[in-house]
Design an enzyme around this catalytic site. Structure first.
Site, PDB file in Angstrom:
ATOM      1  N   GLN A 275     -67.533 114.346   0.501  1.00  0.00           N
ATOM      2  CA  GLN A 275     -67.133 113.572   1.596  1.00  0.00           C
ATOM      3  C   GLN A 275     -68.107 112.285   1.801  1.00  0.00           C
ATOM      4  O   GLN A 275     -67.535 111.264   1.791  1.00  0.00           O
ATOM      5  CB  GLN A 275     -67.651 114.272   2.923  1.00  0.00           C
ATOM      6  CG  GLN A 275     -66.589 115.430   3.222  1.00  0.00           C
ATOM      7  CD  GLN A 275     -65.151 115.220   3.240  1.00  0.00           C
ATOM      8  OE1 GLN A 275     -64.429 114.369   3.799  1.00  0.00           O
ATOM      9  NE2 GLN A 275     -64.404 115.889   2.153  1.00  0.00           N
ATOM     10  N   HIS A 278     -66.421 109.355  -0.383  1.00  0.00           N
ATOM     11  CA  HIS A 278     -65.257 108.804   0.339  1.00  0.00           C
ATOM     12  C   HIS A 278     -65.374 107.245   0.495  1.00  0.00           C
ATOM     13  O   HIS A 278     -64.769 106.226   0.276  1.00  0.00           O
ATOM     14  CB  HIS A 278     -64.714 109.489   1.309  1.00  0.00           C
ATOM     15  CG  HIS A 278     -63.578 110.361   1.201  1.00  0.00           C
ATOM     16  ND1 HIS A 278     -62.421 109.983   0.577  1.00  0.00           N
ATOM     17  CD2 HIS A 278     -63.661 111.776   1.266  1.00  0.00           C
ATOM     18  CE1 HIS A 278     -61.797 111.097   0.637  1.00  0.00           C
ATOM     19  NE2 HIS A 278     -62.551 112.403   0.972  1.00  0.00           N
ATOM     20  N   GLU A 343     -64.476 116.615  11.580  1.00  0.00           N
ATOM     21  CA  GLU A 343     -63.050 116.653  11.003  1.00  0.00           C
ATOM     22  C   GLU A 343     -62.889 117.792  10.190  1.00  0.00           C
ATOM     23  O   GLU A 343     -61.891 118.424  10.171  1.00  0.00           O
ATOM     24  CB  GLU A 343     -63.041 115.388  10.106  1.00  0.00           C
ATOM     25  CG  GLU A 343     -61.782 115.269   9.239  1.00  0.00           C
ATOM     26  CD  GLU A 343     -61.532 113.914   8.523  1.00  0.00           C
ATOM     27  OE1 GLU A 343     -60.515 113.744   7.921  1.00  0.00           O
ATOM     28  OE2 GLU A 343     -62.653 113.620   8.120  1.00  0.00           O
ATOM     29  N   HIS A 344     -63.760 118.057   9.173  1.00  0.00           N
ATOM     30  CA  HIS A 344     -63.725 119.264   8.132  1.00  0.00           C
ATOM     31  C   HIS A 344     -64.994 120.216   8.780  1.00  0.00           C
ATOM     32  O   HIS A 344     -66.072 119.778   8.791  1.00  0.00           O
ATOM     33  CB  HIS A 344     -63.772 118.946   6.903  1.00  0.00           C
ATOM     34  CG  HIS A 344     -62.794 117.757   6.458  1.00  0.00           C
ATOM     35  ND1 HIS A 344     -63.127 116.499   6.330  1.00  0.00           N
ATOM     36  CD2 HIS A 344     -61.610 118.005   6.024  1.00  0.00           C
ATOM     37  CE1 HIS A 344     -62.209 115.945   5.968  1.00  0.00           C
ATOM     38  NE2 HIS A 344     -61.129 116.850   5.712  1.00  0.00           N
ATOM     39  N   ASP A 377     -57.768 119.244   0.937  1.00  0.00           N
ATOM     40  CA  ASP A 377     -57.425 117.847   0.868  1.00  0.00           C
ATOM     41  C   ASP A 377     -56.278 117.728  -0.005  1.00  0.00           C
ATOM     42  O   ASP A 377     -55.330 116.660   0.217  1.00  0.00           O
ATOM     43  CB  ASP A 377     -58.557 117.219   0.142  1.00  0.00           C
ATOM     44  CG  ASP A 377     -59.607 116.525   0.814  1.00  0.00           C
ATOM     45  OD1 ASP A 377     -59.547 116.627   2.380  1.00  0.00           O
ATOM     46  OD2 ASP A 377     -60.796 116.140   0.615  1.00  0.00           O
ATOM     47  N   HIS A 436     -34.082 110.792  47.847  1.00  0.00           N
ATOM     48  CA  HIS A 436     -34.463 112.095  47.048  1.00  0.00           C
ATOM     49  C   HIS A 436     -34.108 113.502  47.965  1.00  0.00           C
ATOM     50  O   HIS A 436     -33.367 114.148  47.438  1.00  0.00           O
ATOM     51  CB  HIS A 436     -35.967 112.363  46.730  1.00  0.00           C
ATOM     52  CG  HIS A 436     -36.435 111.146  45.676  1.00  0.00           C
ATOM     53  ND1 HIS A 436     -36.324 110.147  45.391  1.00  0.00           N
ATOM     54  CD2 HIS A 436     -36.974 111.746  44.326  1.00  0.00           C
ATOM     55  CE1 HIS A 436     -36.888 109.570  44.541  1.00  0.00           C
ATOM     56  NE2 HIS A 436     -37.179 110.670  43.461  1.00  0.00           N
TER      57      HIS A 436
END
Length: 446
Positions: A275, A278, A343-344, A377, A436
């Site tokens: 990670q 990235h 996230e993961h 991924d 109504h």
């Protein structure tokens, strides 16, 4: 070297607040600039888009046609693709397609005890825009992860955009465009791409185009936008939400790992670096109850960084946004990880399934010693477009549902209305909405 924190240290609360703030980026300082660009796209359309491409991607298209990727080039790239890579792409495509097919909702029809028909109709959106990031690298996996759920949903028009610095696009991405049968792909990225997808490009013939007549200088807006991007893309998506739907507002990638003494420190160090490489803003976090594991992982990360091709990026990520947290037990690890809502999330313990019920917030959960995040991924099947920065508490992974709309279906019989009309009228009367009330009661007199 990566920082190691201990929950028993008096300073831990402050240290943990720093970790929780990992995703706090100054997006709001960008809003005026991004908003100005989006407004310019609304005002000047094609001209504004072409100027943005020239400014940021360093080439000079003359028209919207110049931005279109030639589908013949995509087909040629697919044919020339290395046979092993072609097989791997197909494996990924098939597994992602199969998984998302399992989540497709067909809607339902229900009859209540009064014989009234109630239901839900699920339909795909007409046009979906998918953003595939580029620049530092090309991501065919992002194309698959965004295009396939749209295809499973039944979207007829899938429009892709991607930045192409110097008007160059990778052969693997071209091949993936062909594999996913993308009919329209435009070479535009960043805020320009989001604005183009959200607002369309109009000229004097816009009215004709809305009636179905084609015109090369008109691009119809999409109904939804999905796909990851940098902070400018995220800010643009935030601003266009409401004009179109979006998947989520995602930030830099991140991984959280819960591990005990059974964890392999080599696996864990590599997974954290997967990670970190990235983005400088990515974060890699390990929570463990084993001090020896913590020290060994820290040492291995430091050693492995030296040989990574993207070591400068990974080092910045590890130094500024990486951390190892020592806890007293795995229950405490789960509690802290829920606050992080990564996230993961990898659970690398002797019995990972025992911790699963304790996990309340994570984009994707990877269980066991042989389930690296990287498999998710590319080809595990579930989507890799995931909520980041703690937003897993309220966002979900990209899926088929993001490319669908739901319509309620209601059909009352005369007898069914008679059974419920007075209760409905009472509620309308309580809210002071006389028309109504009458719209219901008047039907009882016929």
């Amino acid at each position: 070297m990566i920082k190691i924190f201990d929950t028993n240290n008096p300073s831990f609360k402050q240290d943990f607040r720093t970790i929780l703030a990992r995703a706090k980026s100054d997006m709001y300082s960008l809003i005026p600039e991004v908003l100005s660009t989006l407004q310019d796209i609304q005002k000047r359309g094609q001209e504004a888009i072409l100027e943005l491409v020239k400014k940021y991607d360093k080439w000079d298209p003359e028209s919207l046609k110049d931005l279109l990727v030639d589908r013949n080039l995509a087909e040629d790239a697919y044919k020339r693709l290395d046979s092993k890579l072609k097989i791997s792409l197909q494996v990924a495509f098939d597994r992602i397609y199969e998984f998302h097919s399992l989540s497709k909702t067909k809607g339902f029809i229900h009859h209540d005890r009064f014989g009234n028909l109630l239901g839900m109709q699920v339909l795909p959106v007409g046009r979906a825009g998918i953003y595939v990031p580029g620049g530092k690298a090309f991501y065919p996996s992002s194309l698959l992860m965004n295009a396939i759920p749209a295809k499973v949903a039944g979207v007829k028009e899938i429009i892709m955009t991607t930045p192409t610095p110097n008007n160059q696009i990778s052969q693997i991405l071209l091949a993936s465009i062909h594999l996913c049968d993308i009919q329209e792909c435009y070479k535009v990225g960043g805020v320009g791409a989001i604005g183009m997808l959200a607002y369309g490009i109009n000229d004097d013939n816009t009215h004709n185009n809305m009636l179905g007549d084609s015109n090369s200088d008109v691009f119809q807006k999409v109904d939804c936008i999905s796909g990851p991007g940098n902070i400018f893309v995220a800010a643009a998506k935030k601003l266009v939400f409401g004009d179109v739907n979006i998947d989520m507002i995602a930030g830099p990638s991140e991984i959280g790992i819960i591990a005990d003494s059974s964890g392999n420190p080599n696996y864990i160090a590599i997974d954290m670096l997967s990670q970190a490489e990235h983005d400088e803003m990515a974060s890699a976090l390990l929570i463990t109850d084993d001090s020896n594991l913590a020290k060994e992982v820290a040492k291995l990360i430091d050693n492995k960084l030296k040989s990574l091709p993207r070591k400068d990026i990974a080092s910045a990520s590890i130094d500024n946004r990486g951390a190892i947290i020592m806890v007293n037990n795995l229950e405490q690890a789960a509690y802290l990880m829920n606050q992080i809502a990564p996230e993961h999330l990898e659970i690398i313990t002797q019995n990972p399934y025992s911790l699963l019920p304790l996990i309340k917030a994570a984009g994707a959960i990877f269980l066991g010693h042989y389930t690296p995040e990287a498999i998710g991924d590319y080809l595990a099947g579930p989507n890799h477009t995931l909520p980041t920065g703690g937003s897993a508490r309220f966002f979900s992974p990209l899926g088929v549902q993001h490319f669908c709309t739901n319509s309620s279906i209601i059909s009352f019989s005369k007898n069914g209305l008679e059974n419920l009309a007075q209760d409905c009228a009472n509620l309308a009367n309580q809210e002071g909405l006389e028309a109504h009330r009458l719209s219901v009661l008047s039907r009882l007199k016929t």
